[in-house]
Design an enzyme around this catalytic site. Structure first.
Site, short mmCIF file in Angstrom:
data_model
loop_
_atom_site.label_atom_id
_atom_site.label_comp_id
_atom_site.label_asym_id
_atom_site.label_seq_id
_atom_site.Cartn_x
_atom_site.Cartn_y
_atom_site.Cartn_z
CG HIS A 13 31.27 45.61 45.95
ND1 HIS A 13 31.95 46.74 46.32
CD2 HIS A 13 30.49 45.28 47.01
CE1 HIS A 13 31.59 47.09 47.55
NE2 HIS A 13 30.70 46.21 47.99
CG HIS A 68 21.71 48.19 46.00
ND1 HIS A 68 21.27 47.40 47.04
CD2 HIS A 68 22.59 49.07 46.53
CE1 HIS A 68 21.86 47.79 48.15
NE2 HIS A 68 22.67 48.80 47.88
#
Length: 187
Positions: A43, A128
């Protein structure tokens, strides 16, 4: 009394996860000590809160709703590989997110609201998806080779429709995440 270990995140569309898993498989071919994030748990973390009280969770919900009422759904592109802190001293391996002004603005606005609740502001935040954590520098050159070969990788594009306030329960088999609240962005 311990609190609820929680974070706010963007979930990755299921169709992109096999492509991320293919990258993980490339790293797994190396003889290194990397702990990989399970594909279902990958995620984009917007904010990690740590252990917080039920009362603080309510405040986080209010702050998140305040911010997202001004945001429409937007697209992000998952591309390129990177490491923290750098490629010579690898601790975290990640898939990057293209520079999206919508995402950057969302992160800034959320960070400002969460700071009002007592959470530390993020410094030099890089969007990221963590895919692995390198436990030691064993065979670092092999990892650097995979990074270089896949540096410009394009995973794909997805629409951000929701934010997820997640509970994280740590277990010996890895963390278990569950939604506490889902926030829908405007269409």
């Amino acid at each position: 009394m311990s609190g609820v270990r929680s974070f706010l995140a963007i979930e990755i569309e299921p169709n992109l996860k096999p492509l991320i898993n293919n990258l993980i498989k490339e790293f797994k071919k190396t003889d290194t000590n990397i702990k990989y994030v399970s594909t279902e748990n990958i995620h984009l973390t917007l904010k990690f809160f740590g252990d917080v009280s039920e009362d603080m969770l309510k405040k986080i919900e209010i702050a998140t709703n305040k911010v997202i009422k001004n945001f429409k759904q937007f697209n992000i592109r998952l591309e390129r590989l990177g490491t923290f802190p750098n490629s010579n001293h690898i601790k975290v391996i990640w898939v990057g997110i293209n520079e999206s002004s919508d995402l950057e603005l969302l992160e800034q606005k959320l960070d400002t609201e969460f700071n009002k609740l007592g959470f530390k502001k993020e410094k030099n935040y890089i969007s990221h998806l963590t895919i692995g954590r390198m436990k030691n520098p064993k065979n670092k050159k092999q990892v650097q080779k995979v990074l270089k070969e896949n540096n410009e990788v394009l995973i794909g594009e997805m629409k951000v429709k929701n934010l997820h306030l997640k509970k994280s329960t740590l277990t010996s088999k890895g963390p278990i995440y569950e939604d506490l609240k889902v926030f829908k962005l405007n269409e």
